[in-house]
Design a protein around this motif. Structure first.
Motif: not given
Length: 521
Positions: A226, A230, A238-239, A242-243, A267, A270, A274
């Motif tokens: 989370e 990765y 990736k972060s 995600r964030l 990716l 993910l 989203r």
């Protein structure tokens, strides 16, 4: 894994997508406020005209002026490379980060090239020769993970008030080099502004070994699925995906493509998760830099209403590359990185067809050594038909756009592409793969479009040698119909390729994030 090697490995998995595509998420427009401008902190590793390796710099350099027209004031946060430090005017120290970052580091604020800049002056990381990512002799700096992780950490400090009297409403992070910024904001106990992450090319992801986490100053809990973890590494892009509060890519079609395994480069799951938080906003180009009416690099300046003057640029270009300036053959141009992603291997394979159509070719670019060698060898075999200049020359790039009859862009994937926007602006007919932003910005001159008089280029699919060769033949056929060709050029010159529309969409998004209560009302 170094970014270039990582991109090459990931890119080889890409294939054209044929699946039905979902509609791109939309952003409801908000009125431009009459009060103080929204404050935006834009975080990037390069910015034109100070430091440039590709289209990222062009976007970061041009977007602030367009956003200003929409009530958004951008402060661009970049590393203190030598070129940036030299160009910075009236730089003033506005934050001392030495105690936090554990080494000489401060933030300077000033202006350069018309941009409002905040510069991370950390000499041990950025006061180096060579490019922003690579050493002078080639190869990437081994500590790039630390260098750009520190940029992100410093950006998050600025976002949370490190500069006295400055607190941005939104943070805008560009590509993997700025990708950890949302992580620093997320895992801090202090209040933080919302963030937007823009993916300029998902093939470049910034994957670093897990032991870098301690050097980055992120808490242990950040290393999870989370967070920044990765596939056993620290994933910078990736972060961000995600964030960040919202994720954008640089064209609507690319936003749909990266939800698939063919283009998502690992990716895609993910990205799909989203949902509507991921959208595509087309890039534009700086119309003051790319203006055929005022461009000092051209042999003859022109406009849509003086299109006939354009023809003087062709012999000037041919002479510049050592070809026959009196040639009446169709002239194809290439301004590109010479890589597999850009389909340059397909161009090498299709040279026989191009020459067989009694056409000439000029190439400007650099990239994979094997492709550079193949093009150089072809120029040696056909010195009167093929001209190649390795490297990059800004003035020559402008002259190619103004002097070539058509521009070749056989990319296997293309998030947006800027070269076709420049081609449209300069009346060079783009011949491109039907992928990503190329399909969003070029109207194929098929029979229906030809009858309607709306075509601006030639698109082909799937991406492969035979479809590309067919596109070359079709382009030459169109060229030999002067009335059709002139209509295509006129249509191209009418195309809106500037930043006004995209900037409005970005500004709407930023205002939605900065004023969620107003948006929901």
């Amino acid at each position: 894994m170094p970014a270039k090697a990582e991109a090459g490995k990931a890119a080889k998995k890409a294939r054209p997508v044929k699946a039905k595509r979902a509609a791109a998420p939309s952003v409801a427009p908000l009125p431009v406020p009459s009060g103080p401008p929204l404050q935006l902190l834009s975080v990037a590793s390069e910015v034109f005209p100070l430091v440039k390796t590709g289209g990222l710099a062009d976007v970061v350099g041009a977007l602030p002026a367009a956003l200003a027209e929409e009530g958004v004031q951008a402060l661009t946060f970049v590393p203190g490379y030598p070129a940036v430090m030299e160009a910075l005017e009236d730089g003033e120290t506005v934050a001392d980060l030495d105690p936090i970052l554990g080494g000489e580091a401060r933030v300077l604020r000033g202006r350069a090239a018309g941009l409002d800049l905040a510069v991370l002056d950390a000499p041990s990381l950025f006061a180096r020769p060579g490019g922003p990512y690579s050493m002078p002799g080639g190869g990437e700096w081994s500590d790039n993970g630390v260098r750009f992780g520190t940029l992100c950490r410093a950006a998050a400090l600025v976002a949370r008030g490190a500069i006295d009297g400055y607190r941005p409403d939104v943070v805008h992070c560009h590509d993997w080099q700025a990708g950890l910024t949302p992580a620093y904001l997320h895992f801090s106990p202090d209040p933080a502004p919302p963030s937007v992450a823009t993916i300029h090319n998902i093939a470049f992801q910034g994957q670093m070994p897990p032991d870098i986490l301690g050097e980055l100053g992120l808490p242990p809990e950040a290393y999870s699925i989370e967070g920044v973890e990765y596939y056993g590494s620290v994933g910078y892009l990736k972060s961000a995906v995600r964030l960040a509060d919202r994720v954008t890519t640089v064209s609507p079609t690319y936003a749909r493509e990266i939800r698939s395994s063919e283009f998502g480069m690992g990716l895609e799951g993910l990205i799909a998760a989203r949902g509507a938080d991921v959208s595509g906003i087309l890039n534009g180009i700086d119309l003051s830099v790319w203006n055929p009416e005022t461009d000092p690099s051209l042999a003859a300046r022109f406009s849509r209403t003086t299109l006939g003057r354009r023809s003087a640029n062709k012999p000037a270009l041919l002479s510049r590359l050592g070809l026959d300036p009196d040639s009446n053959r169709p002239l194809f141009g290439v301004v590109s990185r010479l890589t597999w992603q850009k389909g340059i291997d397909l161009l090498v394979e299709a040279l026989g067809t191009l020459l067989g159509q009694d056409a000439d070719l000029v190439v400007l670019g650099s990239g994979e050594p094997a492709l550079e060698s193949a093009l150089s060898a072809a120029a040696s075999r056909h010195p009167d038909r093929i001209g190649v200049q390795l490297g990059y020359d800004e003035a020559l790039a402008h002259l190619i756009q103004a002097g070539a009859d058509a521009l070749l862009i056989p990319s296997r994937f293309e998030p947006c592409g800027l070269t076709q926007l420049c081609a449209l602006r300069y009346g060079a007919i783009p011949v491109a793969a039907r992928v990503g932003g190329l399909s969003d910005t070029i109207v194929d001159t098929n029979e229906m479009a030809r009858r309607a008089g709306v075509g601006t280029g030639v698109l082909f699919s799937p991406v492969g040698r035979e479809p590309f060769e067919q596109a070359l033949v079709r382009t030459c056929e169109l060229y030999r119909s002067p009335a059709t060709w002139r209509r295509m050029q006129t249509n191209a010159l009418r195309t809106d390729v500037g930043w006004a529309g995209p900037a409005r969409t970005y500004a709407d998004l930023f205002r939605q994030l900065a004023t969620p209560a107003v948006t929901q009302a």
